[in-house]
Motif scaffolding. Structure first.
Motif, short mmCIF file in Angstrom:
data_model
loop_
_atom_site.label_atom_id
_atom_site.label_comp_id
_atom_site.label_asym_id
_atom_site.label_seq_id
_atom_site.Cartn_x
_atom_site.Cartn_y
_atom_site.Cartn_z
N SER A 102 -138.28 59.82 -14.61
CA SER A 102 -136.52 60.47 -15.34
C SER A 102 -135.61 60.43 -15.04
N ASN A 103 -134.52 60.84 -15.75
CA ASN A 103 -133.24 61.02 -14.87
C ASN A 103 -132.66 62.36 -15.51
N HIS A 104 -131.21 62.84 -15.03
CA HIS A 104 -130.88 63.57 -15.83
C HIS A 104 -131.20 64.20 -16.77
N LYS A 105 -130.90 62.99 -17.66
CA LYS A 105 -130.48 62.70 -18.97
C LYS A 105 -132.31 62.18 -20.23
N TYR A 106 -132.90 60.89 -19.47
CA TYR A 106 -134.39 60.69 -20.14
C TYR A 106 -135.19 60.48 -19.29
N ILE A 107 -136.37 60.62 -20.12
CA ILE A 107 -137.81 60.96 -20.05
C ILE A 107 -137.94 59.60 -20.34
N VAL A 108 -138.60 58.47 -19.74
CA VAL A 108 -139.26 56.96 -19.99
C VAL A 108 -140.84 56.91 -20.14
N ALA A 109 -141.54 56.72 -20.83
CA ALA A 109 -143.03 56.86 -20.86
C ALA A 109 -143.63 55.45 -21.40
N LYS A 110 -145.11 54.57 -20.40
CA LYS A 110 -145.50 53.48 -21.03
C LYS A 110 -147.01 54.37 -21.64
N TYR B 133 -138.61 56.64 -24.90
CA TYR B 133 -137.83 57.34 -24.15
C TYR B 133 -137.86 58.22 -24.90
N ILE B 134 -137.36 59.38 -24.03
CA ILE B 134 -136.76 61.02 -24.81
C ILE B 134 -135.39 61.04 -24.30
N ASP B 135 -134.72 61.41 -25.28
CA ASP B 135 -133.25 62.15 -24.66
C ASP B 135 -133.54 63.26 -24.41
N ARG B 136 -133.41 63.87 -23.28
CA ARG B 136 -133.91 65.34 -23.02
C ARG B 136 -132.60 66.23 -24.05
N GLN B 137 -131.44 65.91 -24.17
CA GLN B 137 -130.88 67.18 -24.78
C GLN B 137 -130.86 67.33 -25.89
N LYS B 138 -131.83 66.53 -26.85
CA LYS B 138 -131.80 66.05 -27.99
C LYS B 138 -133.41 66.95 -28.91
N ASP B 139 -133.98 67.04 -27.51
CA ASP B 139 -135.26 67.63 -27.89
C ASP B 139 -135.17 68.69 -27.65
N HIS B 140 -136.50 69.51 -28.44
CA HIS B 140 -136.81 71.28 -28.04
C HIS B 140 -137.98 71.12 -28.86
N TYR C 255 -139.63 70.69 -31.89
CA TYR C 255 -139.27 70.00 -32.78
C TYR C 255 -140.82 68.92 -33.19
N ASN C 256 -141.33 68.06 -34.08
CA ASN C 256 -142.23 67.18 -33.93
C ASN C 256 -142.55 65.71 -32.79
N TRP C 257 -143.11 65.10 -32.38
CA TRP C 257 -142.71 64.18 -31.46
C TRP C 257 -142.20 63.11 -32.35
N ASN C 258 -142.06 62.75 -33.39
CA ASN C 258 -141.28 61.69 -34.39
C ASN C 258 -140.59 61.97 -34.25
N ASP C 259 -139.81 62.90 -34.14
CA ASP C 259 -138.26 63.70 -34.58
C ASP C 259 -137.86 63.39 -33.70
N ILE C 260 -138.08 63.27 -32.27
CA ILE C 260 -137.04 63.12 -30.89
C ILE C 260 -137.77 61.96 -30.54
N THR C 261 -139.21 61.52 -30.21
CA THR C 261 -139.52 60.04 -29.55
C THR C 261 -139.26 58.82 -29.97
N GLN C 262 -138.50 58.22 -28.34
CA GLN C 262 -138.05 56.58 -29.53
C GLN C 262 -139.03 55.64 -28.94
N GLY C 263 -139.05 54.75 -30.15
CA GLY C 263 -140.31 54.24 -29.53
C GLY C 263 -141.56 53.83 -31.10
N PRO C 264 -142.67 53.59 -30.46
CA PRO C 264 -143.14 52.46 -29.64
C PRO C 264 -142.25 51.08 -29.60
N PHE C 265 -141.10 50.39 -28.56
CA PHE C 265 -141.01 49.53 -28.00
C PHE C 265 -141.61 48.45 -27.31
N SER C 266 -141.77 46.78 -27.70
CA SER C 266 -142.12 46.41 -26.56
C SER C 266 -141.57 45.87 -25.58
N GLU C 267 -141.41 45.19 -24.32
CA GLU C 267 -141.75 44.95 -23.05
C GLU C 267 -140.13 44.29 -24.00
#
Length: 153
Positions: free
Chosen positions: A91-99, A112-119, A122-134
């Motif tokens: 994490s940092n001030h703007k994003y959360i990342v998960a593997k 990854y998740i943009d913290r400022q857009k999360d609430h 919201y459902n997970w698929n509204d806010i969580t970006q991914g899945p992505f390949s490496e």
């Protein structure tokens, strides 16, 4: 004495088991079964928090391989953002990342998740970006300055 056959319990009168007499011949066996199953029932719903950062936490329920990234609603309550099995977060001030290691295929996926857009509403698929390949994730990571994975499980 009413017959308990319709409940699959059988009809037996008093029986003598050594020095122990039981009513319907069930009590002794039922006690044994209950004593064997009680520890399983008491330990079946274990859980814990392995990482937290403000409103986000990695929790597990029943087994440590069942880790998920969640958004904390209030103490003891959260809503899922990335399902099991989480193997690293950052994490940092703007994003959360998960593997994630996909439970069914074993594939390694990135989110990854943009913290400022999360609430919390919201459902997970509204806010969580991914899945992505490496490969795709590494490209996005350099473009958005996503944080490194600082906690590995």
């Amino acid at each position: 004495m009413p017959c308990l056959m319709k409940f699959g319990l059988g009809c037996r009168k008093l029986q003598n088991h050594g020095n122990k007499t039981t009513g319907l011949g069930l009590t002794l066996n039922m006690k044994r079964i209950f004593c064997l199953l009680l520890p399983i029932f008491l330990s079946a719903c274990d859980s814990g928090v392995e990482w937290n950062n403000e409103s986000y936490e990695v929790i597990w329920i029943d087994t440590h391989n069942n880790r998920s990234l969640n958004y904390k609603i209030e103490e003891g309550e959260s809503i899922g953002r990335v399902g099991a099995e989480i193997i690293a977060v950052g994490s940092n001030h703007k994003y959360i990342v998960a593997k994630q290691k996909d439970i069914s295929t074993g594939a390694i996926l990135f989110y990854y998740i943009d913290r400022q857009k999360d609430h919390k509403y919201y459902n997970w698929n509204d806010i969580t970006q991914g899945p992505f390949s490496e490969k795709k994730y590494n490209q996005i990571q350099s473009e958005l300055d996503l944080p490194e994975f600082t906690k590995k499980f």
